[in-house]
Design a protein around this motif. Structure first.
Motif, PDB file in Angstrom:
ATOM      1  N   PRO A 253       0.792  -1.231   0.000  1.00 31.76           N
ATOM      2  CA  PRO A 253       0.000   0.000   0.000  1.00 31.76           C
ATOM      3  C   PRO A 253       0.824   1.280   0.000  1.00 31.76           C
ATOM      4  O   PRO A 253       0.408   2.291  -0.563  1.00 31.76           O
ATOM      5  CB  PRO A 253      -0.834  -0.117   1.281  1.00 31.76           C
ATOM      6  CG  PRO A 253      -0.085  -1.081   2.142  1.00 31.76           C
ATOM      7  CD  PRO A 253       0.582  -2.029   1.212  1.00 31.76           C
ATOM      8  N   THR A 254       2.003   1.265   0.637  1.00 36.16           N
ATOM      9  CA  THR A 254       2.799   2.492   0.718  1.00 36.16           C
ATOM     10  C   THR A 254       3.273   2.932  -0.657  1.00 36.16           C
ATOM     11  O   THR A 254       3.127   4.103  -1.040  1.00 36.16           O
ATOM     12  CB  THR A 254       4.007   2.288   1.648  1.00 36.16           C
ATOM     13  OG1 THR A 254       3.543   1.936   2.951  1.00 36.16           O
ATOM     14  CG2 THR A 254       4.826   3.563   1.740  1.00 36.16           C
ATOM     15  N   ARG A 255       3.839   2.012  -1.418  1.00 39.80           N
ATOM     16  CA  ARG A 255       4.307   2.371  -2.759  1.00 39.80           C
ATOM     17  C   ARG A 255       3.142   2.653  -3.695  1.00 39.80           C
ATOM     18  O   ARG A 255       3.214   3.554  -4.533  1.00 39.80           O
ATOM     19  CB  ARG A 255       5.185   1.257  -3.330  1.00 39.80           C
ATOM     20  CG  ARG A 255       6.544   1.127  -2.657  1.00 39.80           C
ATOM     21  CD  ARG A 255       7.369   0.037  -3.314  1.00 39.80           C
ATOM     22  NE  ARG A 255       7.651   0.346  -4.716  1.00 39.80           N
ATOM     23  CZ  ARG A 255       8.085  -0.543  -5.605  1.00 39.80           C
ATOM     24  NH1 ARG A 255       8.269  -1.816  -5.230  1.00 39.80           N
ATOM     25  NH2 ARG A 255       8.324  -0.189  -6.850  1.00 39.80           N
ATOM     26  N   ALA A 256       2.062   1.895  -3.554  1.00 46.22           N
ATOM     27  CA  ALA A 256       0.902   2.128  -4.413  1.00 46.22           C
ATOM     28  C   ALA A 256       0.292   3.501  -4.169  1.00 46.22           C
ATOM     29  O   ALA A 256      -0.247   4.132  -5.085  1.00 46.22           O
ATOM     30  CB  ALA A 256      -0.146   1.042  -4.192  1.00 46.22           C
ATOM     31  N   SER A 257       0.386   4.004  -2.934  1.00 47.61           N
ATOM     32  CA  SER A 257      -0.211   5.298  -2.605  1.00 47.61           C
ATOM     33  C   SER A 257       0.517   6.466  -3.249  1.00 47.61           C
ATOM     34  O   SER A 257       0.024   7.596  -3.210  1.00 47.61           O
ATOM     35  CB  SER A 257      -0.233   5.499  -1.084  1.00 47.61           C
ATOM     36  OG  SER A 257       1.083   5.686  -0.579  1.00 47.61           O
TER      37      SER A 257
END
Length: 303
Positions: A253-257
């Motif tokens: 989720p961190t990179r996707a955000s």
């Protein structure tokens, strides 16, 4: 797509790891372009449909695209869960969509796209105010800077008309996104994300339906507005959610955000290129301030 790179043969130029190295940035950019285009489509369709009927089409079409994921995981959704899904859907989908569509009737598409970037900061603020999470000095500074950017954005004008109320609507929509994301995190964790999206969108469509019927446009709607409404539901809601959850599964989720940084850029660029909407100095300053504050708030978490 569901293979495990850790069990594959040593990396080579054609290995999955090498493919992901360039596919991931490409997919994040494409997703940013699609979600940025949602504000363009709202700007085209909302004046003819009205906010509520347009959102009904968006919710219904998005739910239909995601329905196979819900059907596949239907055993994980007992009847007792559906009232909670309906409430979260109203907070995280129906109301924010209506607010952004209402803003799109009254202000350039870029205004809503820039305001949408506050979602990251509002998510942290809601977690602090209502769920007891620590906010930290970095995020507190970022929130202050982000709010300053919103004030700058609200002070601007379009064709001599103030966009302040449109900014307020976009900011409130982003705040509701922040509430909804915290509720999803705390009450729907463990359920398949794409199925949850289908359920919340479907519930929201049923909630909005009576209001959409009551306010359905009496005048004929142009093909351009219909095309924009369909693209908003099928592409920017249904298909985009599928892409986003695939990214989360692959890179976390961190990179996707990081797609958050691209949405305002594409939102403003699409509106400038296709609608001829000007990029004012208040939009530029506000956008840089809000995106800078979002980046600053996430630096510590990324490390």
């Amino acid at each position: 797509m569901n293979s495990l790179p850790g069990r594959a043969a040593p990396a080579s130029p054609s290995a999955p790891g090498a493919l992901s190295a360039w596919m991931t940035p490409l997919e994040i950019t494409l997703l940013g372009a699609i979600w940025g285009a949602s504000f363009l489509f709202m700007r085209i369709a909302a004046p003819q449909f009205g906010a509520v009927p347009l959102v009904e089409l968006r919710l219904g079409l998005g739910a239909l695209v995601l329905l196979p994921f819900l059907w596949r995981s239907r055993a994980a959704f007992p009847p007792a869960l559906w009232p909670k899904l309906a409430l979260i859907g109203a907070i995280n989908s129906a109301l924010p969509f209506i607010l952004f569509a209402w803003a799109a009737e009254r202000a350039p598409a870029g205004i809503g796209a820039i305001a949408n970037a506050m979602t990251v900061l509002f998510t942290a603020l809601v977690a602090f105010l209502f769920f007891g999470e620590k906010i930290g000095r970095r995020r507190a500074v970022a929130l202050f800077a982000g709010f300053a950017g919103v004030v700058v954005l609200a002070s601007g004008k379009s064709a001599g008309v103030s966009v302040g109320w449109a900014v307020v609507a976009g900011g409130l929509a982003s705040f509701l996104y922040g509430v909804g994301l915290n509720l999803v995190k705390r009450h729907l964790t463990g359920l398949p994300p794409a199925a949850v999206a289908a359920a919340t969108l479907g519930c929201s469509a049923l909630l909005v339906l009576p209001f959409a019927v009551a306010t359905w446009p009496s005048q004929p709607v142009t093909p351009a507005a219909w095309t924009s409404a369909v693209a908003l539901g099928v592409l920017c809601t249904g298909a985009a959610f599928v892409m986003y959850y695939r990214l989360i599964a692959r890179i976390g989720p961190t990179r996707a955000s990081t797609v958050t940084y691209l949405i305002p850029v594409f939102g403003v660029a699409w509106a400038w290129w296709l609608l001829g909407e000007p990029v004012t100095w208040t939009m530029a300053v506000a956008g840089a301030t809000i995106l800078g504050s979002v980046a600053f708030s996430q630096r510590g978490g990324a490390r």
